[in-house]
Design a protein around this motif. Structure first.
Motif, PDB file in Angstrom:
ATOM      1  N   ALA A  16      27.847  37.416  37.797  1.00  0.00           N
ATOM      2  CA  ALA A  16      29.243  37.351  38.920  1.00  0.00           C
ATOM      3  C   ALA A  16      30.347  36.775  38.087  1.00  0.00           C
ATOM      4  N   PHE A  17      30.126  35.509  37.542  1.00  0.00           N
ATOM      5  CA  PHE A  17      31.282  34.993  36.937  1.00  0.00           C
ATOM      6  C   PHE A  17      31.628  35.677  35.638  1.00  0.00           C
ATOM      7  N   ASP A  27      40.689  35.783  31.796  1.00  0.00           N
ATOM      8  CA  ASP A  27      41.555  34.396  32.451  1.00  0.00           C
ATOM      9  C   ASP A  27      40.546  33.713  32.967  1.00  0.00           C
ATOM     10  N   HIS A  28      39.965  32.602  32.446  1.00  0.00           N
ATOM     11  CA  HIS A  28      38.965  31.734  33.148  1.00  0.00           C
ATOM     12  C   HIS A  28      39.389  31.190  34.562  1.00  0.00           C
ATOM     13  N   LEU A  35      36.295  34.448  42.234  1.00  0.00           N
ATOM     14  CA  LEU A  35      34.953  34.192  42.562  1.00  0.00           C
ATOM     15  C   LEU A  35      34.832  33.151  43.594  1.00  0.00           C
ATOM     16  N   GLN A  36      35.641  32.406  43.530  1.00  0.00           N
ATOM     17  CA  GLN A  36      35.660  31.189  44.939  1.00  0.00           C
ATOM     18  C   GLN A  36      36.027  31.977  46.077  1.00  0.00           C
ATOM     19  N   ASN A  37      37.058  32.770  46.042  1.00  0.00           N
ATOM     20  CA  ASN A  37      37.374  33.592  47.049  1.00  0.00           C
ATOM     21  C   ASN A  37      36.500  34.675  47.652  1.00  0.00           C
ATOM     22  N   ILE A  63      33.726  41.405  44.255  1.00  0.00           N
ATOM     23  CA  ILE A  63      34.382  40.696  43.267  1.00  0.00           C
ATOM     24  C   ILE A  63      35.542  41.497  42.788  1.00  0.00           C
ATOM     25  N   ARG A  64      35.109  42.755  42.583  1.00  0.00           N
ATOM     26  CA  ARG A  64      36.332  43.650  42.028  1.00  0.00           C
ATOM     27  C   ARG A  64      37.579  43.682  42.843  1.00  0.00           C
ATOM     28  N   LEU A  65      37.142  43.944  44.239  1.00  0.00           N
ATOM     29  CA  LEU A  65      38.302  44.100  45.150  1.00  0.00           C
ATOM     30  C   LEU A  65      39.166  42.873  45.577  1.00  0.00           C
ATOM     31  N   THR A  66      38.322  41.760  45.286  1.00  0.00           N
ATOM     32  CA  THR A  66      38.996  40.494  45.460  1.00  0.00           C
ATOM     33  C   THR A  66      39.963  40.303  44.230  1.00  0.00           C
TER      34      THR A  66
END
Length: 177
Positions: A16-17, A27-28, A35-37, A63-66
């Motif tokens: 996921a990361f 961009d880390h 990922l947190q959101n 994740i993509r949408l976030t």
């Protein structure tokens, strides 16, 4: 959040990361935020796996949408900051087009609307959803309640027909394609 969901999320964390990193252009810090959101959405049950796809596919979609939401938020903040700085530095310029540019834009808009009106209904609808509403072809297909293949075909045929209509009606559009 159920324990089973938490276990699945934990098992998918490294992948996921990596996916979040890809979605954020490498961009880390943004990937960590995204990922947190996404995890917050899952923890607060704002997103729930319905079983329509595999858990991994669903999670990567979240994740993509976030990431997309975060990008839009960032772009919006940057544009507000730019406007604010321009006001303070006195570099503010009138964003409205000049009279000549407005006439050109109005003529182009009119030609585009006339061309869209000449398309069959489904082609015009998918073109509108993709270009004006910024939906993907897949999202447009879902919204129109047609198959993805059908939406793609309407989209491709609509683009080809628009290109033909605009090239024959205006030399300005002929050079832009």
């Amino acid at each position: 959040m159920e324990r089973e969901t938490a276990d699945q999320l934990e098992a998918l964390h490294p992948d996921a990361f990596g996916w979040a990193l890809h979605c954020c252009g490498g961009d880390h810090s943004r990937a960590e935020d995204v990922l947190q959101n996404a995890y917050l959405k899952a923890a607060s049950d704002r997103v729930v796996h319905s079983g329509a796809s595999s858990f991994k596919t669903w999670w990567f979609g979240v994740i993509r949408l976030t990431a997309h939401e975060e990008f839009r938020r960032l772009r919006y903040r940057e544009s507000l900051l730019g406007k604010l700085l321009a006001q303070f530095t006195g570099d503010a310029h009138d964003p409205r087009p000049s009279a000549a540019q407005k006439i050109d834009l109005d003529e182009q808009t009119l030609r585009m609307r006339e061309a869209l009106a000449q398309l069959p209904a489904r082609q015009a609808e998918v073109m509108h959803l993709v270009f004006y509403q910024d939906l993907s072809i897949s999202e447009a297909a879902t919204l129109m309640k047609i198959s993805l293949g059908s939406a793609r075909q309407h989209y491709e045929r609509g683009k080809a027909r628009l290109r033909t209509l605009l090239q024959t009606s205006s030399p300005v559009f002929a050079h832009e394609s």
